[in-house]
Design an enzyme around this catalytic site. Structure first.
Site, PDB file in Angstrom:
ATOM      1  N   LYS A 107     -10.171  13.019   7.855  1.00  0.00           N
ATOM      2  CA  LYS A 107      -9.717  12.650   9.205  1.00  0.00           C
ATOM      3  C   LYS A 107      -9.645  13.892  10.087  1.00  0.00           C
ATOM      4  O   LYS A 107      -9.334  14.980   9.595  1.00  0.00           O
ATOM      5  CB  LYS A 107      -8.294  12.059   9.123  1.00  0.00           C
ATOM      6  CG  LYS A 107      -8.196  10.658   8.567  1.00  0.00           C
ATOM      7  CD  LYS A 107      -6.745  10.185   8.591  1.00  0.00           C
ATOM      8  CE  LYS A 107      -6.568   8.849   7.900  1.00  0.00           C
ATOM      9  NZ  LYS A 107      -7.213   7.730   8.597  1.00  0.00           N
ATOM     10  N   ARG A 163      -7.704  -0.450   0.937  1.00  0.00           N
ATOM     11  CA  ARG A 163      -8.216  -1.727   0.430  1.00  0.00           C
ATOM     12  C   ARG A 163      -8.667  -1.619  -1.024  1.00  0.00           C
ATOM     13  O   ARG A 163      -8.653  -2.606  -1.759  1.00  0.00           O
ATOM     14  CB  ARG A 163      -9.343  -2.237   1.339  1.00  0.00           C
ATOM     15  CG  ARG A 163     -10.559  -1.368   1.353  1.00  0.00           C
ATOM     16  CD  ARG A 163     -11.486  -1.682   2.528  1.00  0.00           C
ATOM     17  NE  ARG A 163     -10.965  -1.187   3.794  1.00  0.00           N
ATOM     18  CZ  ARG A 163     -11.571  -1.355   4.979  1.00  0.00           C
ATOM     19  NH1 ARG A 163     -12.698  -2.024   5.041  1.00  0.00           N
ATOM     20  NH2 ARG A 163     -11.035  -0.869   6.074  1.00  0.00           N
ATOM     21  N   GLU A 209      -9.503   3.772   1.969  1.00  0.00           N
ATOM     22  CA  GLU A 209      -8.998   3.821   0.599  1.00  0.00           C
ATOM     23  C   GLU A 209      -7.976   2.735   0.277  1.00  0.00           C
ATOM     24  O   GLU A 209      -7.866   2.305  -0.873  1.00  0.00           O
ATOM     25  CB  GLU A 209      -8.380   5.203   0.336  1.00  0.00           C
ATOM     26  CG  GLU A 209      -6.958   5.427   0.844  1.00  0.00           C
ATOM     27  CD  GLU A 209      -6.775   5.269   2.357  1.00  0.00           C
ATOM     28  OE1 GLU A 209      -7.758   5.516   3.081  1.00  0.00           O
ATOM     29  OE2 GLU A 209      -5.687   4.896   2.801  1.00  0.00           O
ATOM     30  N   ASP A 245      -2.628  10.198   3.383  1.00  0.00           N
ATOM     31  CA  ASP A 245      -4.031   9.809   3.540  1.00  0.00           C
ATOM     32  C   ASP A 245      -4.752  10.841   4.400  1.00  0.00           C
ATOM     33  O   ASP A 245      -4.689  10.812   5.619  1.00  0.00           O
ATOM     34  CB  ASP A 245      -4.112   8.414   4.181  1.00  0.00           C
ATOM     35  CG  ASP A 245      -5.552   7.971   4.411  1.00  0.00           C
ATOM     36  OD1 ASP A 245      -6.467   8.617   3.862  1.00  0.00           O
ATOM     37  OD2 ASP A 245      -5.749   6.961   5.126  1.00  0.00           O
ATOM     38  N   ASP A 304     -12.291   7.090   3.607  1.00  0.00           N
ATOM     39  CA  ASP A 304     -11.064   6.895   4.375  1.00  0.00           C
ATOM     40  C   ASP A 304     -10.624   5.426   4.389  1.00  0.00           C
ATOM     41  O   ASP A 304      -9.550   5.095   4.870  1.00  0.00           O
ATOM     42  CB  ASP A 304     -11.260   7.414   5.812  1.00  0.00           C
ATOM     43  CG  ASP A 304      -9.945   7.618   6.541  1.00  0.00           C
ATOM     44  OD1 ASP A 304      -8.883   7.586   5.871  1.00  0.00           O
ATOM     45  OD2 ASP A 304      -9.976   7.812   7.770  1.00  0.00           O
ATOM     46  N   LYS A 306       0.857  -1.186   0.000  1.00  0.00           N
ATOM     47  CA  LYS A 306       0.000   0.000   0.000  1.00  0.00           C
ATOM     48  C   LYS A 306       0.893   1.236   0.000  1.00  0.00           C
ATOM     49  O   LYS A 306       1.686   1.436   0.909  1.00  0.00           O
ATOM     50  CB  LYS A 306      -0.914  -0.011   1.243  1.00  0.00           C
ATOM     51  CG  LYS A 306      -1.706   1.295   1.445  1.00  0.00           C
ATOM     52  CD  LYS A 306      -2.670   1.229   2.635  1.00  0.00           C
ATOM     53  CE  LYS A 306      -3.304   2.598   2.906  1.00  0.00           C
ATOM     54  NZ  LYS A 306      -4.234   2.593   4.051  1.00  0.00           N
ATOM     55  N   ASP A 351       1.501   6.315   5.475  1.00  0.00           N
ATOM     56  CA  ASP A 351       0.558   5.376   4.875  1.00  0.00           C
ATOM     57  C   ASP A 351       1.108   4.703   3.612  1.00  0.00           C
ATOM     58  O   ASP A 351       0.402   3.935   2.949  1.00  0.00           O
ATOM     59  CB  ASP A 351      -0.773   6.093   4.591  1.00  0.00           C
ATOM     60  CG  ASP A 351      -1.978   5.187   4.770  1.00  0.00           C
ATOM     61  OD1 ASP A 351      -1.831   4.123   5.381  1.00  0.00           O
ATOM     62  OD2 ASP A 351      -3.063   5.557   4.280  1.00  0.00           O
TER      63      ASP A 351
HETATM   64  N1  BES Z   1      -4.318   4.584   6.735  1.00  0.00           N
HETATM   65  C1  BES Z   1      -5.436   4.330   7.561  1.00  0.00           C
HETATM   66  C2  BES Z   1      -5.126   3.339   8.689  1.00  0.00           C
HETATM   67  C3  BES Z   1      -4.114   3.797   9.706  1.00  0.00           C
HETATM   68  C4  BES Z   1      -4.517   4.389  10.882  1.00  0.00           C
HETATM   69  C5  BES Z   1      -2.761   3.586   9.498  1.00  0.00           C
HETATM   70  C6  BES Z   1      -3.582   4.802  11.813  1.00  0.00           C
HETATM   71  C7  BES Z   1      -1.822   3.993  10.423  1.00  0.00           C
HETATM   72  C8  BES Z   1      -2.231   4.593  11.592  1.00  0.00           C
HETATM   73  C9  BES Z   1      -6.575   3.744   6.730  1.00  0.00           C
HETATM   74  O1  BES Z   1      -6.633   4.175   5.424  1.00  0.00           O
HETATM   75  C10 BES Z   1      -7.842   4.192   7.381  1.00  0.00           C
HETATM   76  O2  BES Z   1      -8.090   5.346   7.414  1.00  0.00           O
HETATM   77  N2  BES Z   1      -8.621   3.233   7.855  1.00  0.00           N
HETATM   78  C11 BES Z   1      -9.873   3.510   8.485  1.00  0.00           C
HETATM   79  C12 BES Z   1     -10.877   2.549   7.958  1.00  0.00           C
HETATM   80  C13 BES Z   1     -12.316   2.888   8.330  1.00  0.00           C
HETATM   81  C14 BES Z   1     -12.741   4.157   7.653  1.00  0.00           C
HETATM   82  C15 BES Z   1     -13.195   1.737   7.928  1.00  0.00           C
HETATM   83  C16 BES Z   1      -9.682   3.354   9.989  1.00  0.00           C
HETATM   84  O3  BES Z   1      -8.930   2.469  10.396  1.00  0.00           O
HETATM   85  O4  BES Z   1     -10.250   4.143  10.734  1.00  0.00           O
HETATM   86 ZN    ZN Z   2      -4.849   4.793   4.603  1.00  0.00          ZN
HETATM   87 MN    MN Z   3      -7.672   6.025   5.209  1.00  0.00          MN
END
Ligand code: BES
Ligand code: ZN
Ligand code: MN
Length: 490
Positions: free
Chosen positions: A269, A343, A341, A262, A339, A257, A280
């Site tokens: 966020k 996947r 993204e 992000d 958010d 990834k 990210d």
């Molecule tokens: N890049 C984030 C996950 C992340 C969070 C990585 C903290 C490193 C530190 C990912 O893209 C994300 O935002 N995931 C969301 C998914 C949700 C919207 C279903 C999350 O984990 O809140």
């Molecule tokens: Zn992310």
């Molecule tokens: Mn995200």
């Protein structure tokens, strides 16, 4: 920093600082501490150590001026109590030696053994501890660390020289990954990442192909492209490959990834959660570093790395909750939360990798979910696998890094059912790391696949174990060790 292997004796080492590690105050007669005892007079060393409260506990160091009979100027005794395994002891001792330097330029560290593993791990430990990200500082840090580190063994050999070189290559790959993660997101965007990969591939002699926006459109990677829509910067799919000179029997494909930033997109966020989101792309960094190391070590395995690189931004063309896109594989996906993204990008890249590269083993690294950090904390990656034997061999290769296998629970799959498309891409809050993995599973067909959610350990706010604060390069050591286990060169 220069690292060498030497078999000089305690009195002959002409360095600023000599480091001796011990897990106990009672040592065998062939231990360097015994040699030091006889130089100082037995009771004297014991007394000095007792006065300072030195009990050989992990993290304790004790420093004295070297006696006249030695060429060196300082001696440090480092506590190693409780550290398990010859590789781990050597890594931590060499790291502590670099840490104990405080202005000294040349250091010699007595290794606890004469094995290749000891030398390789010590080289990694020394270089890892010396790592600093200084690219954007206008003044250099005052203490630049040692210029030269000698690893002291009883007997030098060609085998140990080779182990030293392997350790250096591994440490440099980890540093390469750390630099990419630590680089600010205005500098390290997808276009720049591809340029860096191109430069490295040329320098190290491995293959590379870069796909731009037009090519991704031709490939109909709508999920990947949807994530890119809100960004002013083009996406890149980066495909690197190490092919050994003699045709390999096994092909391993790593996917990463590569979200160079992000923001969350329209589902933006909060500021606190956005601050570290340059990290990210850590999965991409790990993937590139593994291929670099495989090429430099010329491992007899064919190793591919495929990276999906883009930003996730909220520009006026940004993708929206409610949008539906058709994936590279053909399945349609309803967007729920912009958010989630990672996947989407991975779904298209994984499906492409399976179709175009037919991997024997497929491994993806991704800072995918905050939910994985809620489940496992900061220091452990979640591992998902659709093949038990593969999962076990990957876990067995774990090298100073912690993983925990999580289930691909089929029961949770219903969370991904959509009213308007084949799938939606997020479920409820519960089991968020699992539903993310279940979404990816839809795109890997029957390839033997491991998904590593490295959201926690990829980027740390304080040092832990083998890893520094900031970008850690998590996953590189284990990935390479897995490749070496395949080729019987562990
Ligand atoms: N890049 C984030 C996950 C992340 C969070 C990585 C903290 C490193 C530190 C990912 O893209 C994300 O935002 N995931 C969301 C998914 C949700 C919207 C279903 C999350 O984990 O809140
Ligand atoms: Zn992310
Ligand atoms: Mn995200």
């Amino acid at each position: 920093m220069k690292i060498t292997v030497t078999s000089d004796t305690l009195t002959n080492l002409a360095v600023d600082l000599v480091v001796i590690g011990t897990s106990s105050l009672e040592v065998e007669t062939d231990h360097p501490l015994s040699a030091l005892e006889s130089l100082l007079g037995k009771e004297k060393l014991k007394k000095l150590l007792a006065d300072e409260g030195f009990k050989a506990k992990r993290g304790q160091t004790f420093r004295i001026h070297a006696p006249e009979s030695m060429k060196a100027r300082w001696i440090a005794v480092v506590g190693l109590e409780g550290i398990q395994g010859e590789g781990e002891i050597a890594f931590q001792l060499a790291a502590a030696a670099v840490g104990a330097c405080r202005g000294q330029k040349t250091v010699a560290v007595f290794l606890p053994g004469d094995t290749p593993v000891t030398v390789e791990s010590a080289a990694q430990g020394a270089l890892s501890a010396a790592y600093k990200y200084t690219a954007h500082r206008s003044t250099k840090p005052e203490d630049e660390g040692p210029k030269a580190v000698s690893l002291v063994v009883k007997k030098e050999s060609a085998e140990l020289k080779k182990a030293l070189n392997t350790g250096k290559i591994l440490a440099e790959a980890v540093a390469f990954a750390r630099d990419l993660v630590n680089a600010p997101p205005n500098e390290l965007n997808p276009v720049r990442m591809a340029e860096i990969a191109q430069k490295d591939a040329k320098a190290r002699g491995y293959g590379i192909e870069v796909y731009g926006k037009k090519e991704l459109q031709q490939l109909k990677m709508e999920l990947f492209l949807a994530v890119n829509k809100g960004s002013a910067i083009e996406p890149r799919m980066i495909h690197v490959v190490h092919k050994p000179k003699k045709k390999a029997k096994t092909r391993v494909v790593f996917v990463g990834k590569g979200l160079t930033f992000d923001s969350g997109g329209l589902c933006i966020k909060p500021a606190d959660a956005m601050i570290d989101m340059k990290c990210d792309m850590a999965g991409a960094a790990t993937t590139l570093a593994i291929v670099q190391a495989a090429a430099r070590l010329d491992l007899p395995v064919e190793v591919h790395g495929v990276i999906g690189a883009t930003e996730n931004m909220s520009g006026s063309h940004a993708y929206r909750p409610g949008d539906v896109y058709r994936s590279y594989l053909g399945k349609t996906v309803e967007i729920i939360n912009t958010d989630a993204e990672g996947r989407l990008v991975l779904a298209d890249v994984l499906a492409w990798a399976v179709k175009e590269l037919s991997p024997d083993y497929l491994v993806d690294h991704a800072t995918l979910t905050g939910a994985c950090m809620v489940a496992l904390g900061n220091f452990r990656a979640g591992l998902f696998a659709n093949d038990d034997a593969f999962a076990e061999s990957y876990l067995a290769a774990a090298d100073g890094e912690n993983f925990w296998r999580l289930p691909l629970d089929a029961e949770l799959r219903s969370q991904l059912e959509s009213q308007v498309a084949d799938l939606k891409h997020t479920g409820s809050r519960f089991g968020g790391t699992i539903t993310a993995a279940l979404f990816l599973k839809e795109f890997v067909g029957d390839a033997k696949w491991i998904h590593l959610d490295i959201a926690g350990p990829a980027f740390l706010d304080r040092p832990h174990g083998r890893h520094p604060k900031g970008g850690t390069g998590f996953g590189v050591a284990t990935g390479v060790r897995f490749l070496r286990s395949l080729s019987g060169r562990a």
